[in-house]
Motif scaffolding. Sequence first.
Motif, PDB file in Angstrom:
ATOM      1  N   ALA A  42       6.720   9.210   5.519  1.00 63.46           N
ATOM      2  CA  ALA A  42       5.809   8.071   5.504  1.00 63.46           C
ATOM      3  C   ALA A  42       4.792   8.180   6.622  1.00 63.46           C
ATOM      4  N   ILE A  43       3.637   7.531   6.435  1.00 63.87           N
ATOM      5  CA  ILE A  43       2.664   7.412   7.521  1.00 63.87           C
ATOM      6  C   ILE A  43       3.127   6.259   8.399  1.00 63.87           C
TER       7      ILE A  43
ATOM      8  N   GLY B 209       3.085   3.175  11.268  1.00 67.59           N
ATOM      9  CA  GLY B 209       2.186   2.053  11.521  1.00 67.59           C
ATOM     10  C   GLY B 209       1.802   1.311  10.259  1.00 67.59           C
TER      11      GLY B 209
ATOM     12  N   SER C 142       3.490  10.935   1.060  1.00 64.98           N
ATOM     13  CA  SER C 142       4.283   9.706   1.022  1.00 64.98           C
ATOM     14  C   SER C 142       4.497   9.164  -0.385  1.00 64.98           C
TER      15      SER C 142
ATOM     16  N   VAL D   1      -1.634  -0.604   7.843  1.00 62.10           N
ATOM     17  CA  VAL D   1      -3.049  -0.603   7.515  1.00 62.10           C
ATOM     18  C   VAL D   1      -3.738  -1.632   8.415  1.00 62.10           C
TER      19      VAL D   1
ATOM     20  N   ASP E 278       0.833  -1.192   0.000  1.00 60.73           N
ATOM     21  CA  ASP E 278       0.000   0.000   0.000  1.00 60.73           C
ATOM     22  C   ASP E 278       0.874   1.251   0.000  1.00 60.73           C
ATOM     23  N   VAL E 279       0.294   2.347  -0.502  1.00 65.14           N
ATOM     24  CA  VAL E 279       1.075   3.578  -0.661  1.00 65.14           C
ATOM     25  C   VAL E 279       1.748   3.999   0.641  1.00 65.14           C
ATOM     26  N   SER E 280       1.001   3.960   1.755  1.00 68.47           N
ATOM     27  CA  SER E 280       1.571   4.453   3.013  1.00 68.47           C
ATOM     28  C   SER E 280       2.691   3.534   3.499  1.00 68.47           C
ATOM     29  N   ILE E 281       2.598   2.245   3.196  1.00 71.74           N
ATOM     30  CA  ILE E 281       3.608   1.285   3.627  1.00 71.74           C
ATOM     31  C   ILE E 281       4.805   1.324   2.666  1.00 71.74           C
ATOM     32  N   GLN E 282       4.509   1.566   1.390  1.00 71.42           N
ATOM     33  CA  GLN E 282       5.555   1.664   0.383  1.00 71.42           C
ATOM     34  C   GLN E 282       6.608   2.702   0.780  1.00 71.42           C
ATOM     35  N   ALA E 283       6.144   3.850   1.301  1.00 75.63           N
ATOM     36  CA  ALA E 283       7.080   4.898   1.697  1.00 75.63           C
ATOM     37  C   ALA E 283       7.975   4.428   2.842  1.00 75.63           C
TER      38      ALA E 283
ATOM     39  N   LEU F  40      11.249  10.002   2.541  1.00 80.23           N
ATOM     40  CA  LEU F  40       9.829  10.224   2.286  1.00 80.23           C
ATOM     41  C   LEU F  40       9.100  10.372   3.617  1.00 80.23           C
TER      42      LEU F  40
ATOM     43  N   ARG G  12      -2.106   5.877  13.935  1.00 84.91           N
ATOM     44  CA  ARG G  12      -1.101   6.251  12.940  1.00 84.91           C
ATOM     45  C   ARG G  12      -0.995   7.764  12.780  1.00 84.91           C
TER      46      ARG G  12
ATOM     47  N   LEU H  71      -0.943  10.738   3.008  1.00 81.11           N
ATOM     48  CA  LEU H  71      -0.919   9.942   1.786  1.00 81.11           C
ATOM     49  C   LEU H  71      -0.259  10.725   0.648  1.00 81.11           C
TER      50      LEU H  71
ATOM     51  N   GLU I 108      -6.560   2.830   0.580  1.00 87.70           N
ATOM     52  CA  GLU I 108      -5.646   1.697   0.492  1.00 87.70           C
ATOM     53  C   GLU I 108      -6.425   0.390   0.569  1.00 87.70           C
ATOM     54  N   SER I 109      -5.726  -0.723   0.456  1.00 87.51           N
ATOM     55  CA  SER I 109      -6.415  -2.008   0.441  1.00 87.51           C
ATOM     56  C   SER I 109      -7.192  -2.196   1.740  1.00 87.51           C
TER      57      SER I 109
END
Lengths: 333, 324
Positions: free
Chosen positions: B270-271, B273, B257, B275, A189-194, B268, B290, B254, B41-42
């Motif tokens: 990042a957020i 934590g 990131s 999902v 996911d985008v947030s995890i990708q970063a 970057l 988060r 979002l 996100e997923s």
Amino acid sequence: MTAPLLAVRNLKTHFRAGRSWPFGPRAATLKAVDGVSFEIQAGEVLGLVGESGCGKSTVGRTLTRLEPSTSGEALLEGQDILQLSQAAFRPLRGQIQMIFQDPFASLNPRLTIEQTLAEPLRIHRLATTAKEARARIAEILTLVGLDPKVMTRHPHQFSGGQRQRIAIARVMILSPRLVIADEPVSALDVSIQAQVLNLIKEIQRKSSVAMLFISHDLGVVRHISDRVAVMYLGRIVETGPKAEVFARPSHPYTRLLLESTPRPDPARAGRRAKALGEPASAAAPPPGCSFHPRCPFATERCRIEAPAYAALSDNHGSACHNIAALPGKQANE
Amino acid sequence: MALLEVRNLCIAVGSGGALLPVVEDVSFTVEAGRTLGIVGESGCGKSLTSLAIMGLLEGSQVRITGGEIRFAGRELTKLPAAERRAIMGDQMAMIFQEPMTSLNPVYRIGDQIVEVLRQHRSMSRRDALVRAAELLALVRIPGPAERLKSYPHQLSGGMRQRVMIAMAIACDPSLLIADEPTTALDVTVQAQILDLLADLQARTGMAVVLISHDLGVIAETCQTIAVMYRGRIVESASAAGLFAAPRHPYTSGLMASIPDADADCETLPAIAGRVPRIDERIGGCAFHPRCPRAASRCAIEPPATATYPEDHVVLCHFPEEAAP
């Protein structure tokens, strides 16, 4: 310039497709990688970017000997790793490691994290006692941002991002010289990708491991790479330092890729470049320059003759007949 | 009156006797001819929301537990199955992420388009084939009359998605739901498909709900945007308003990131934590574990919506104030 860590020269990986039915005609050879040359210096990150089917993953798999090469050489500090016997290559496997795209498929679901990480240590004889191995595993888990206490768990107890951290730990525990990362953040996911990109970059800086970073995403490649190589249908069409390639893309395909990438900017709507046609298949590449059917600048010569790779400056080069005639890159909007 | 109006939609998944909420209190409207983007996100519930609108949740473990879906003045959740099927594929149509699994591999694409036309229009097979060729021409497939005889495996991913679009617009739907329509495609082909969708929309005046995880695709395609997190719309606004001044910490996180193809940065933002899984219960605001701005209140009390000018709605205790 010092000798590169890895020098790939004219690498070709062709696949012979089988007959589709008994006694049927043999399918044509699929030239997944067809004459690729590049160098990676020690401590450098080379981003290899291209669309699906361009052969970028096959380059990585050939360099780790997961696919046999057809011809060409890959010199790791002067030694051609493609010519070694499997037995002679085995000790080098610890030095060339690979991170795969899908952390759900690349970790053995039956092994605990400790077993997963102890396996490479045992195979490459890097730890003599169980205690030593465990200390090393705890250290590497901390490095990738996981609590060492998780080593008794199994992969299904982790999220996608955490699994990719474990996959990175499994690679880095061997202190490799070269890491081949094949789309390591595409499944996240985008947030995890970063988070994972930051981790890869940080570990790369700390350990100064050289890296071939394979991705289809220009933003990701820009973030992680020192130099960039753009691939189209089995060949590299442009290479150069990241800043050069992104600020002054020379090859029409690089420009098309950059212009087609959507940006989070509503003002850009409707101003996207129009791509001609679709990527051709590597099984039946067009004659001449394989990009010519999609190229807005194609001339008669492009239809007949494949362009040679030519240097534009010290380390920026491009394979295009019409480089001189192309319009200058407009100021980036 | 809006073409589509979703009000307080709730969806739950049955799991071992318990009902886990996966979409909670989702409301939005789509006017004819406009494009709404749903981004998240997923597991955020964006696809389930679209399946619920289409009426494709029947017979699964997932069910609508509350709320209304009004389409062209009719309340869809109360309609009998036969009437829903008459609307599905006719007045509203859907395209999916993976065109290879959406097309039937053992039928020629011409036959698959003809099936849609004959289901909803009393057309002879011959007339339907003529119309199918027109539709393939409309989605810019070269040599449409010959292509009708192709099987899905003989087409590239981009061409298959064009066939899916041709099937979707076969009956001139007034609403098209596109669930990650370009995620499986290369960027150059993605640009072509998005252009095609925009052209068709301009020509037919249909409304589009575009679901994507890609803020770039959403920004370049949609007029209004809803950002979903963990089953709720946490922010909705016009595209220009949202990207100029995101107010929910998740939205701004979002946006920050995404690795930028036009600029360099060292790290970057990042957020933190991960999902959350659907079986996790998170008290208060679902994003608080988060969130960089979370306070003690966020863990206890679910936030209420705050409304700003130009229909900018945020679900947060501490929304970001617009920069002067």
